[in-house]
Each structure stands twice: as C-alpha cells, then as structure tokens.
Scaffold this active site. Structure first.
Site, PDB file in Angstrom:
ATOM      1  N   HIS A 156       6.717  86.377 -26.522  1.00 12.05           N
ATOM      2  CA  HIS A 156       7.354  86.552 -27.749  1.00 12.05           C
ATOM      3  C   HIS A 156       7.099  85.399 -28.704  1.00 12.05           C
ATOM      4  CE1 HIS A 156       9.438  89.947 -25.373  1.00 12.05           C
ATOM      5  NE2 HIS A 156       9.537  89.003 -24.834  1.00 12.05           N
ATOM      6  N   SER A 286      -9.450  71.871 -46.965  1.00  8.02           N
ATOM      7  CA  SER A 286      -8.856  72.690 -48.170  1.00  8.02           C
ATOM      8  C   SER A 286      -9.374  71.888 -49.404  1.00  8.02           C
ATOM      9  CB  SER A 286      -7.219  72.455 -48.136  1.00  8.02           C
ATOM     10  OG  SER A 286      -6.637  72.971 -49.399  1.00  8.02           O
TER      11      SER A 286
END
Length: 481
Positions: A156, A286
């Site tokens: 999970h 970036s």
C-alpha cells in the site's frame, strides 16, 4: 530544400526521435516493397519448377531488379489505380518487360500484403527478443549484486516487512521472464499465409495446374519454405486470421504493462533517494530548478508503455469486425497499429536496458530509512526475547504498546526521529535483554530467505532463459535523447 521540407510536416517521434535503425527499417517502405518483389520471385520460381511455362530469363530479370524500386513511379501508379499492389505490379513490370506477363500469376493482393506482414512480425520479434534478454541479464546482475542488501518493503506504499534490493529486482525479473516466454511463443506460432488465392480456396492455382491438387499443395509448401517459414496456415480467407495480430500485439501490450510497473517502482524509489537511474554529466533535470535529478528515462518508458498497452484495442476490434472471408476496414488500421506496437516495444526495451545498465543504489539512505521504521517492526522480537528471559507476554506487550505510541507521536506530531529504541533502553523493565537489542535489531534477521530465493530464482529460471542469447549480450545502449 528537401531536408527543410521535412520539418513542414508531422513526423512520428517513434521513428524521428526514439526507435532503433533496425526496427525502423523493418517497417519501412524499402523493406516492405522489396519483400513484395521477393515474394513474386519465389512464386515465379516455384511455378516454373512445377511445370508452368516460365523461363529462366524471366526469373533472372526479376531477380536483377528486386531492389531498384522506382518509388515515384509507384506513387503515380497508385494515384491512378487506387490500388497499392497493382501499382507495384506495374512498376515492377516496367523494369522487367520480359517477366511482366507472369508477375503475380494466380495471386491475390494478400499474397504479397499479408505474407509481408507476417515476415515483418517475425523479424520484429527477432529484433525484440535479444533486447529483452539483455534487459533481463542486466537486472539479473543487479539482483545478484544486491541479493542480501536489506531494504524496506512496501505494501500500500506504506513501510512493511523488510525485503532485499535484489529480491525486489527479482519481482521485476519474474514478469520480464514471462514476457520473454510470451514473445518467443508468439514468434514461434507465426505461420506463413502462403499461396491461397482470392478467398483462400486456391482455385486460381488449381486452374493453373489443370486440377492437379498435389502441385498446388507443393507450390504452397515450396513458397512457404523459400520465405523462411516451417509451416503455412492450412486454411485462410482472403487474409490470414486477424486473431494472429491479436496474439502478437497482446504479448507486446503485456510487456508494456511489465515495463510500466518496473519504471514506476524506480520512480518511487528515486523519490526516496534509494535508487536512481543513470544521470549524464551535463544532463539538466529542470529548466527552473537546477538541483533536480528527474527520472526522465523511467518516465519515458511509462509514457510509451501506456501507448503500447492502448494499441492492444486495435487488433481486438479489427479481428472482431472482419466479415466472412474479409473486409478492407482492417487495412488502414493495421498500417498504424502493427508497426507502432513493435516500434514502441523496441524503444522501451532500449531505454530500459540503458536504465538497468546504470542503476545507482544508495545503501546509506536505505539504511537510514530502515533505522527509522525497524524499531516498530522489531517489537515482536523484543516481546519474545523478554518472555524467554522470564517476563510475562501480556505485561511486555502493554509496555511496548505504550512506548510505541509515544514514539509514534514524536515522529508524526513533532517531526522527530523514531526514538522507540531509546525508550526501551531507558525503561528498567527491559534490563534483562538490553545486551540483545543490537542483535534483535540487525536488519539481516528480518529479510527471511530473500537472498536464498534470489540465488535459486536466478539459477533455475533466469539463467537458462538467457542461454540462447549468450552471443548477443555484449551490446550496450547509449541513448541519443
């Protein structure tokens, strides 16, 4: 000027930006139409050998012009005739005037169209399989290297029992091994359409051979063998069953699902700074944030894998809407879906090989994450040790519960480190086992049989799978983009 004109029209990035030269060529017009001519030559040779009045000079003329295709003439012929196969029959006949009367003798368009598609599918698999083998080989080396390096497991996407870096890689490898078997089976199951005629009955060839069924069957067998296939489909309509395309592209779509899962895992681990894909010296992560190291290769794989999975809808729908012996609404769709599936699979395998050849692991970061969570995971071990030292299981459980909640509050509410171990050490109740705490909290005692599982899995399932590709393992991938 012609080069500049290329930038005035859409170019598929699958070819212009990413695909390998060999896969781009496999679905090129040059490969397609030279294969058509080879198929016409195979047909003429086989018909001649079985007694039809075809001369050596006609065959030699066809062979001497197998490669020199006048694409401009073919395009002009297609504009006039609105029929791609007849356009190329006329173009071939133009440079082979002696052979012109016997080119395409007895055949239908699908003799060249479908049989060429099957050759391209077969050759496409032959390009993909060694690439997939190399990805598996690189990941197998990675799994072996890190077979016993403990790391947090996640269920999970929440911290769970420890596993190892190598064992996690084996989960990826298991899916890739399934894909290897699926691609190999799909490739080996391919047959040739062969020489079947207009609706698959071979009526035109039966007429050519004056009712001699044995010669028609031998013609089919010989041409199939010339094309490099061991078997032909015994029954076809005008086309081979479009379920064959479903079979081929489903194996590629399944590979796409595998690659998406692997690369998603890598992206999640990159966020944790536990594992990174290779990062070039001058690479920019970036335009705005110069410190960033984005997992752009894994992201590219995920992006293209989605496209590969989505393409699966095309052959399913095409196969379902073919009427009776054939309808032409398959053609335009297959011109896109078949090449794009193989091109996309080719790109993601090349990219994934590059990633797996340069995966970087940060053991200290992994260790820090383990230290942060392990005290909670070790509570059962601490309880067992106290019981062995004479303590009461219920009393110990309550002590641990209270201390765990206090430590969790520090982590969640104050943003501090997990201090459960310090609280246990400070509580006189646990004095009998203080000397055992280091052993009880050794991460290697929490990984079960992960290293042994890695060793057995690689030995019994992965290495035998790679054996046929040993001679093709040394190719290294350098991405241009």
């Amino acid at each position: 000027m012609a080069a500049a004109d290329e930038f005035m029209k859409y170019r598929s990035p699958l070819v212009s930006r990413y695909a390998s030269k060999e896969m781009a060529y496999n679905f090129s017009d040059r490969k397609k139409f030279t294969t058509w001519r080879k198929l016409w030559i195979y047909l003429a040779k086989a018909e001649k050998a079985l007694g039809l009045p075809i001369t050596d000079a006609q065959v030699l003329e066809m062979e001497s012009h197998a490669e020199d295709i006048d694409f401009a003439m073919a395009a002009e012929e297609e504009r006039k005739l609105r029929h791609d196969v007849m356009a190329h029959v006329h173009t071939f006949a133009h440079c082979c005037p002696t052979a012109a009367p016997i080119i395409h003798l007895g055949a239908t368009s699908c003799y060249v169209g479908d049989n060429t598609d099957l050759i391209m599918l077969r050759d496409g698999f032959d390009i993909l399989l060694p690439k997939l083998a190399r990805v598996i080989d690189r990941l197998a080396n990675f799994a072996e290297k890190y077979a016993d390096l403990p790391t947090l497991g996640f269920t999970h996407y929440q911290p769970a029992q420890l596993t190892t870096v190598g064992k996690r890689a084996c989960l990826w490898l298991q899916d890739l091994a399934m894909d290897m078997r699926n691609l190999q089976r799909a490739r080996d199951d391919l047959r040739f359409r062969g020489v079947k005629g207009t609706t698959g009955t071979q009526a035109s060839f039966l007429q050519l051979f004056q009712g001699d069924h044995d010669k028609v069957e031998e013609l089919d067998r010989v041409v199939t063998e010339m094309a490099g296939f061991k078997k032909a489909y015994l029954v076809t309509g005008q086309t081979y069953s479009r379920k064959v395309d479903v079979d081929c592209l489903s194996s590629l779509a399944s590979l796409g699902a595998t690659v998406h899962k692997i690369c998603t895992d890598i992206r999640l681990l990159a966020n944790l700074k536990e594992i990174e894909e290779p990062f070039e010296k001058e690479q920019i992560g970036s335009s705005a944030m110069p410190y960033k190291r984005n997992p752009m290769r894994a992201e590219r794989c995920c992006s293209l894998a989605r496209h590969l999975v989505a393409l699966m809808a095309d052959p399913l729908q095409t196969a379902s809407v073919q009427w009776l012996e054939r309808t032409l609404d398959d053609s335009a769709n297959r011109r896109i879906s078949l090449p794009e599936s193989f091109l996309t699979a080719d790109i993601i395998l090349s990219t994934l090989q590059n990633v797996t050849e340069g995966l970087v692991v940060y053991p200290k970061v992994i260790e820090r994450h383990i230290r942060h969570e392990l005290p909670f995971m070790a509570t059962e071990n601490i309880i067992m040790a106290m019981v062995k030292a004479g303590g009461n299981r219920q009393d110990c459980h309550e002590k641990i519960r209270v201390l765990s909640q206090e430590a969790a509050a520090v982590v969640k509410q104050e943003g501090g480190d997990n201090d459960l171990l310090a609280r246990v050490q400070a509580d006189p109740y646990f004095a009998p086992i203080l000397g055992q705490l280091d052993a009880l909290l050794d991460p290697k005692t929490f990984i079960g049989r992960a290293p042994q599982q890695v060793a057995r899995f690689l030995s019994e399932e992965v290495h035998p799978l790679l054996e046929p590709y040993k001679a093709k393992m040394d190719v290294k991938i350098e991405l241009e983009l």
